[in-house]
Design a protein around this motif. Sequence first.
Motif, mmCIF file in Angstrom:
data_model
loop_
_atom_site.group_PDB
_atom_site.id
_atom_site.type_symbol
_atom_site.label_atom_id
_atom_site.label_comp_id
_atom_site.label_asym_id
_atom_site.label_seq_id
_atom_site.Cartn_x
_atom_site.Cartn_y
_atom_site.Cartn_z
ATOM 1 N N GLY A 362 0.810 -1.208 0.000
ATOM 2 C CA GLY A 362 0.000 0.000 0.000
ATOM 3 C C GLY A 362 0.843 1.258 0.000
ATOM 4 O O GLY A 362 0.517 2.232 -0.688
ATOM 5 N N ALA A 363 1.941 1.254 0.768
ATOM 6 C CA ALA A 363 2.795 2.440 0.844
ATOM 7 C C ALA A 363 3.398 2.776 -0.519
ATOM 8 O O ALA A 363 3.453 3.950 -0.917
ATOM 9 C CB ALA A 363 3.910 2.226 1.874
ATOM 10 N N VAL A 364 3.842 1.746 -1.256
ATOM 11 C CA VAL A 364 4.427 1.971 -2.572
ATOM 12 C C VAL A 364 3.365 2.487 -3.545
ATOM 13 O O VAL A 364 3.567 3.479 -4.254
ATOM 14 C CB VAL A 364 5.067 0.681 -3.122
ATOM 15 C CG1 VAL A 364 5.490 0.872 -4.573
ATOM 16 C CG2 VAL A 364 6.277 0.301 -2.282
ATOM 17 N N LEU A 365 2.203 1.822 -3.570
ATOM 18 C CA LEU A 365 1.150 2.218 -4.492
ATOM 19 C C LEU A 365 0.623 3.616 -4.160
ATOM 20 O O LEU A 365 0.464 4.460 -5.048
ATOM 21 C CB LEU A 365 0.008 1.204 -4.438
ATOM 22 C CG LEU A 365 -1.203 1.524 -5.316
ATOM 23 C CD1 LEU A 365 -0.802 1.608 -6.787
ATOM 24 C CD2 LEU A 365 -2.301 0.478 -5.132
ATOM 25 N N LEU A 366 0.383 3.874 -2.875
ATOM 26 C CA LEU A 366 -0.148 5.180 -2.487
ATOM 27 C C LEU A 366 0.863 6.286 -2.738
ATOM 28 O O LEU A 366 0.502 7.395 -3.140
ATOM 29 C CB LEU A 366 -0.563 5.154 -1.011
ATOM 30 C CG LEU A 366 -1.728 4.212 -0.661
ATOM 31 C CD1 LEU A 366 -1.941 4.165 0.849
ATOM 32 C CD2 LEU A 366 -2.995 4.626 -1.373
ATOM 33 N N GLY A 367 2.155 5.991 -2.494
ATOM 34 C CA GLY A 367 3.192 6.980 -2.783
ATOM 35 C C GLY A 367 3.265 7.302 -4.270
ATOM 36 O O GLY A 367 3.421 8.465 -4.668
#
Length: 407
Positions: A362-367
């Motif tokens: 999620g952190a990679v996609l949201l970033g």
Amino acid sequence: MNSAQTKNNVQQMATVYGVLFAISGSHLFNDAIQAVIPAMNPIFEESLGLSYAQLGWIAFVINMTSSLMQPVFGYFSDRKPTPFLLPFGMLLSMIGLIGFGLSTNYYFILLSVFFIGLGSAIFHPEGSRVAYMAAGAKRGLAQSIYQVGGNFGQSLAPVFTAFIFIRFGQKGALGFTFVALMGIILLLFVSRWYKTRLEIDMYKPKKKSIDETKIPLQPKIKAAMALLVFLVFARSWYSAGIGNFYQFYLINDYGLSIKQAQLYIFIFMFAGVLGTFLGGPLADRFGRRNIIFLSMAGAAPLTILLPYVSVGWIIPLFFLIGFIITSSFSVTVVYAQELVPQKIGMVSGLIVGFAFGMGAVGAVLLGTLADLYSIKFVMILCSLLPLFGIFTWLLPSDEKVRELNAE
């Protein structure tokens, strides 16, 4: 012989609070070390010029390392429990922490973060096993005591940013090696109790064959585990969005300073500590599935409202959301353990590890989405995730779980 068995049964049912508080304290130290990483995000953005996507990759490395390896260590610990892996895991985290505090090279930072994630992967399934062994009849309470230490450690990330890293920069991370050393000392005590407990259990009459761990799971239990993992996935993505990026939303859209933004994140995380602590005892009384449902579906109206409110409403909403949505953190672990009681380490690693791992993805996609669109777009997207909590009613009730394991 009968009196000895009776004594053993009483000891087994008794809740060993000293061990629970010790493993909870160790969990606090472990997750406080991990909290150093997101706490450094605003510093890295300014000093190294990292993009949101690069910050997302740092979160990805630590969380995915922990996610992928936790069920693996849990699987092997089910087959051969190894008490002194606990302080060894903390030692690996300390090595990674030193590298993280000294390096200015982005790729070396990723390598250092990998070591911290590996240490956490070793700690979590064994820590959950210790909490389970020390719980007696109070599994929800025991798991809450254990998990609240970790959640409190994570909640300190904005405090670290505001009072340590803004002043001392990246090298402020080196001060946390003392935290790691305290954790190693505390875990040596826990490991000795763990080893003694295993030795006692070796001499107890065994009613079930050791091959029980090889019995295939029923299709209904597999389906319930898959749905539970999906719910953890939704909750983790929401937490990843708040923990990694909401501070930038406060800075960019509300005009707050870095230090002011950390206060808001701390309130959300500290409310989560309270929710984690109370969630377990409430689940003991009102049922695991009921609390899981209320923690997500109950938070959904508030999360949907959050991106649109004025700054004065953020703190009360943040506190309520953090408290409600995190109340199921320990409960999902206990529910999974009761679904598959013969594989405590593996399912504990799967649920807790999957929470970290999905947070990483999620952190990679949201970033990436924040770089492509805007932070506000990401916050609106995150606000919808708790709606998936309505699917909790497809999980078997607590009574049905007990029936499935009795078949």
